[in-house]
Scaffold this motif. Sequence first.
Motif, PDB file in Angstrom:
ATOM      1  N   CYS A  22       7.882  -2.610  -3.765  1.00  0.00           N
ATOM      2  CA  CYS A  22       8.819  -2.727  -4.971  1.00  0.00           C
ATOM      3  C   CYS A  22       8.900  -1.457  -5.620  1.00  0.00           C
ATOM      4  O   CYS A  22       7.973  -0.528  -5.909  1.00  0.00           O
ATOM      5  CB  CYS A  22       8.107  -3.687  -5.964  1.00  0.00           C
ATOM      6  SG  CYS A  22       8.968  -3.580  -7.545  1.00  0.00           S
ATOM      7  N   VAL A  23      10.257  -0.810  -5.616  1.00  0.00           N
ATOM      8  CA  VAL A  23      10.429   0.566  -6.116  1.00  0.00           C
ATOM      9  C   VAL A  23      11.053   0.563  -7.282  1.00  0.00           C
ATOM     10  O   VAL A  23      11.897  -0.380  -7.423  1.00  0.00           O
ATOM     11  CB  VAL A  23      11.474   1.251  -5.034  1.00  0.00           C
ATOM     12  CG1 VAL A  23      11.908   2.903  -5.731  1.00  0.00           C
ATOM     13  CG2 VAL A  23      10.827   1.268  -3.695  1.00  0.00           C
ATOM     14  N   ALA A  24      10.277   1.203  -8.392  1.00  0.00           N
ATOM     15  CA  ALA A  24      11.014   1.074  -9.848  1.00  0.00           C
ATOM     16  C   ALA A  24      11.799   2.522  -9.970  1.00  0.00           C
ATOM     17  O   ALA A  24      11.653   3.351  -9.598  1.00  0.00           O
ATOM     18  CB  ALA A  24       9.855   0.972 -10.728  1.00  0.00           C
ATOM     19  N   SER A  25      12.578   2.221 -11.036  1.00  0.00           N
ATOM     20  CA  SER A  25      13.517   3.508 -11.398  1.00  0.00           C
ATOM     21  C   SER A  25      14.182   3.020 -12.864  1.00  0.00           C
ATOM     22  O   SER A  25      13.683   1.938 -13.400  1.00  0.00           O
ATOM     23  CB  SER A  25      14.860   3.733 -10.431  1.00  0.00           C
ATOM     24  OG  SER A  25      15.498   2.454 -10.629  1.00  0.00           O
ATOM     25  N   GLY A  26      14.323   4.170 -13.480  1.00  0.00           N
ATOM     26  CA  GLY A  26      15.061   3.851 -14.847  1.00  0.00           C
ATOM     27  C   GLY A  26      14.077   4.028 -16.127  1.00  0.00           C
ATOM     28  O   GLY A  26      14.565   3.959 -17.222  1.00  0.00           O
ATOM     29  N   SER A  27      12.795   4.142 -15.689  1.00  0.00           N
ATOM     30  CA  SER A  27      11.691   4.350 -16.921  1.00  0.00           C
ATOM     31  C   SER A  27      10.426   4.872 -16.301  1.00  0.00           C
ATOM     32  O   SER A  27      10.599   5.378 -15.176  1.00  0.00           O
ATOM     33  CB  SER A  27      11.556   2.945 -17.491  1.00  0.00           C
ATOM     34  OG  SER A  27      10.735   3.013 -18.745  1.00  0.00           O
ATOM     35  N   ILE A  28       9.752   4.941 -17.115  1.00  0.00           N
ATOM     36  CA  ILE A  28       8.417   5.896 -16.953  1.00  0.00           C
ATOM     37  C   ILE A  28       7.443   4.775 -16.116  1.00  0.00           C
ATOM     38  O   ILE A  28       6.705   3.952 -16.764  1.00  0.00           O
ATOM     39  CB  ILE A  28       7.784   6.649 -18.022  1.00  0.00           C
ATOM     40  CG1 ILE A  28       8.495   7.583 -18.834  1.00  0.00           C
ATOM     41  CG2 ILE A  28       6.533   7.234 -17.769  1.00  0.00           C
ATOM     42  CD1 ILE A  28       8.128   8.131 -20.029  1.00  0.00           C
ATOM     43  N   PHE A  29       7.440   4.733 -14.988  1.00  0.00           N
ATOM     44  CA  PHE A  29       6.668   3.622 -14.169  1.00  0.00           C
ATOM     45  C   PHE A  29       5.008   3.616 -14.585  1.00  0.00           C
ATOM     46  O   PHE A  29       4.844   2.309 -14.464  1.00  0.00           O
ATOM     47  CB  PHE A  29       6.862   3.901 -12.675  1.00  0.00           C
ATOM     48  CG  PHE A  29       6.325   3.059 -11.714  1.00  0.00           C
ATOM     49  CD1 PHE A  29       5.066   3.519 -11.063  1.00  0.00           C
ATOM     50  CD2 PHE A  29       6.517   1.845 -11.749  1.00  0.00           C
ATOM     51  CE1 PHE A  29       4.421   2.614  -9.999  1.00  0.00           C
ATOM     52  CE2 PHE A  29       5.961   0.938 -10.729  1.00  0.00           C
ATOM     53  CZ  PHE A  29       4.839   1.212 -10.149  1.00  0.00           C
ATOM     54  N   ILE A  69      -3.216  -5.628  -4.063  1.00  0.00           N
ATOM     55  CA  ILE A  69      -2.244  -5.163  -4.693  1.00  0.00           C
ATOM     56  C   ILE A  69      -2.427  -3.534  -5.098  1.00  0.00           C
ATOM     57  O   ILE A  69      -3.693  -3.417  -5.394  1.00  0.00           O
ATOM     58  CB  ILE A  69      -1.864  -5.981  -6.257  1.00  0.00           C
ATOM     59  CG1 ILE A  69      -0.563  -5.309  -6.650  1.00  0.00           C
ATOM     60  CG2 ILE A  69      -2.868  -6.123  -7.182  1.00  0.00           C
ATOM     61  CD1 ILE A  69       0.033  -6.018  -7.938  1.00  0.00           C
ATOM     62  N   SER A  70      -1.467  -2.899  -4.937  1.00  0.00           N
ATOM     63  CA  SER A  70      -1.765  -1.225  -5.422  1.00  0.00           C
ATOM     64  C   SER A  70      -0.523  -0.594  -5.990  1.00  0.00           C
ATOM     65  O   SER A  70       0.495  -1.227  -5.641  1.00  0.00           O
ATOM     66  CB  SER A  70      -2.408  -0.626  -4.138  1.00  0.00           C
ATOM     67  OG  SER A  70      -1.403  -0.615  -3.068  1.00  0.00           O
ATOM     68  N   ARG A  71      -0.729   0.627  -6.260  1.00  0.00           N
ATOM     69  CA  ARG A  71       0.495   1.181  -6.930  1.00  0.00           C
ATOM     70  C   ARG A  71       0.343   2.671  -6.643  1.00  0.00           C
ATOM     71  O   ARG A  71      -0.723   3.312  -6.571  1.00  0.00           O
ATOM     72  CB  ARG A  71       0.320   1.020  -8.501  1.00  0.00           C
ATOM     73  CG  ARG A  71      -0.618   1.494  -9.434  1.00  0.00           C
ATOM     74  CD  ARG A  71      -0.359   0.930 -10.709  1.00  0.00           C
ATOM     75  NE  ARG A  71       0.792   1.538 -11.370  1.00  0.00           N
ATOM     76  CZ  ARG A  71       1.410   0.797 -12.258  1.00  0.00           C
ATOM     77  NH1 ARG A  71       0.905  -0.239 -13.036  1.00  0.00           N
ATOM     78  NH2 ARG A  71       2.431   1.386 -13.107  1.00  0.00           N
ATOM     79  N   THR A  77       6.240   3.220  -7.000  1.00  0.00           N
ATOM     80  CA  THR A  77       6.096   1.802  -6.278  1.00  0.00           C
ATOM     81  C   THR A  77       4.844   1.385  -6.399  1.00  0.00           C
ATOM     82  O   THR A  77       3.809   1.649  -6.535  1.00  0.00           O
ATOM     83  CB  THR A  77       6.213   2.246  -4.827  1.00  0.00           C
ATOM     84  OG1 THR A  77       7.318   3.243  -4.596  1.00  0.00           O
ATOM     85  CG2 THR A  77       6.276   1.265  -3.468  1.00  0.00           C
ATOM     86  N   VAL A  78       5.005  -0.210  -6.262  1.00  0.00           N
ATOM     87  CA  VAL A  78       3.681  -1.183  -6.274  1.00  0.00           C
ATOM     88  C   VAL A  78       3.789  -1.841  -4.843  1.00  0.00           C
ATOM     89  O   VAL A  78       5.031  -2.080  -4.517  1.00  0.00           O
ATOM     90  CB  VAL A  78       3.912  -2.077  -7.534  1.00  0.00           C
ATOM     91  CG1 VAL A  78       5.088  -2.691  -7.401  1.00  0.00           C
ATOM     92  CG2 VAL A  78       2.646  -2.973  -7.442  1.00  0.00           C
ATOM     93  N   TYR A  79       2.812  -2.167  -4.260  1.00  0.00           N
ATOM     94  CA  TYR A  79       2.806  -2.819  -2.872  1.00  0.00           C
ATOM     95  C   TYR A  79       1.695  -3.940  -3.115  1.00  0.00           C
ATOM     96  O   TYR A  79       1.164  -4.199  -4.052  1.00  0.00           O
ATOM     97  CB  TYR A  79       1.915  -1.771  -2.013  1.00  0.00           C
ATOM     98  CG  TYR A  79       2.430  -0.285  -1.743  1.00  0.00           C
ATOM     99  CD1 TYR A  79       2.346   0.564  -2.469  1.00  0.00           C
ATOM    100  CD2 TYR A  79       3.711  -0.460  -1.150  1.00  0.00           C
ATOM    101  CE1 TYR A  79       2.718   1.690  -2.325  1.00  0.00           C
ATOM    102  CE2 TYR A  79       4.304   0.949  -0.898  1.00  0.00           C
ATOM    103  CZ  TYR A  79       3.718   2.086  -1.583  1.00  0.00           C
ATOM    104  OH  TYR A  79       4.448   3.220  -1.447  1.00  0.00           O
ATOM    105  N   LEU A  80       2.181  -4.922  -2.218  1.00  0.00           N
ATOM    106  CA  LEU A  80       1.367  -5.989  -1.835  1.00  0.00           C
ATOM    107  C   LEU A  80       1.097  -6.229  -0.606  1.00  0.00           C
ATOM    108  O   LEU A  80       1.976  -6.546   0.200  1.00  0.00           O
ATOM    109  CB  LEU A  80       1.927  -7.253  -2.468  1.00  0.00           C
ATOM    110  CG  LEU A  80       1.175  -8.639  -2.322  1.00  0.00           C
ATOM    111  CD1 LEU A  80       0.170  -8.690  -3.424  1.00  0.00           C
ATOM    112  CD2 LEU A  80       1.869 -10.004  -2.652  1.00  0.00           C
ATOM    113  N   GLN A  81      -0.181  -5.804   0.010  1.00  0.00           N
ATOM    114  CA  GLN A  81      -0.708  -5.957   1.313  1.00  0.00           C
ATOM    115  C   GLN A  81      -1.205  -7.289   1.296  1.00  0.00           C
ATOM    116  O   GLN A  81      -2.062  -8.065   0.508  1.00  0.00           O
ATOM    117  CB  GLN A  81      -1.711  -5.028   1.568  1.00  0.00           C
ATOM    118  CG  GLN A  81      -2.376  -5.146   2.995  1.00  0.00           C
ATOM    119  CD  GLN A  81      -1.262  -4.845   4.042  1.00  0.00           C
ATOM    120  OE1 GLN A  81      -0.691  -3.945   4.143  1.00  0.00           O
ATOM    121  NE2 GLN A  81      -1.114  -5.480   5.028  1.00  0.00           N
ATOM    122  N   MET A  82      -0.428  -8.096   2.326  1.00  0.00           N
ATOM    123  CA  MET A  82      -0.824  -9.765   2.764  1.00  0.00           C
ATOM    124  C   MET A  82      -1.320  -9.796   3.903  1.00  0.00           C
ATOM    125  O   MET A  82      -0.865  -9.667   4.995  1.00  0.00           O
ATOM    126  CB  MET A  82       0.432 -10.643   2.222  1.00  0.00           C
ATOM    127  CG  MET A  82       1.062 -10.182   1.061  1.00  0.00           C
ATOM    128  SD  MET A  82       2.471 -11.669   0.734  1.00  0.00           S
ATOM    129  CE  MET A  82       3.611 -10.819   2.016  1.00  0.00           C
TER     130      MET A  82
END
Length: 114
Positions: A22-29, A69-71, A77-82
Amino acid sequence: QLQLVDSGGGLVQAGGSLRLSCVASGSIFSMYQMGWYRQAPGKERELVATITSSSRTNYVDAVKGRFTISRDNAKNTVYLQMNSLKPDDTAVYYCWGYYAREYWGQGTQVTVSS
């Protein structure tokens, strides 16, 4: 405002693995608590995992020991390894962010075949 774009879903056999991003944008992640929810057909959306701004993690019992879950704040970016996926993990997975209010990704489909 935080915009979230999640990806990485797909079709996998039981016992297999996937990694959602999950890639974030537009603010201070780095300020945001992040997480993943999922919604299976005919069911309510449920929490899967969260990670705080200081990287403390929390998991629903059904995924403990299988999902991580990691970031990466440098990549927003936040990840989910399943791992060890089960048919019951089949759902649309949504990225979630929280800082004063909630933000949602568009969802990515995960299908686990038996």
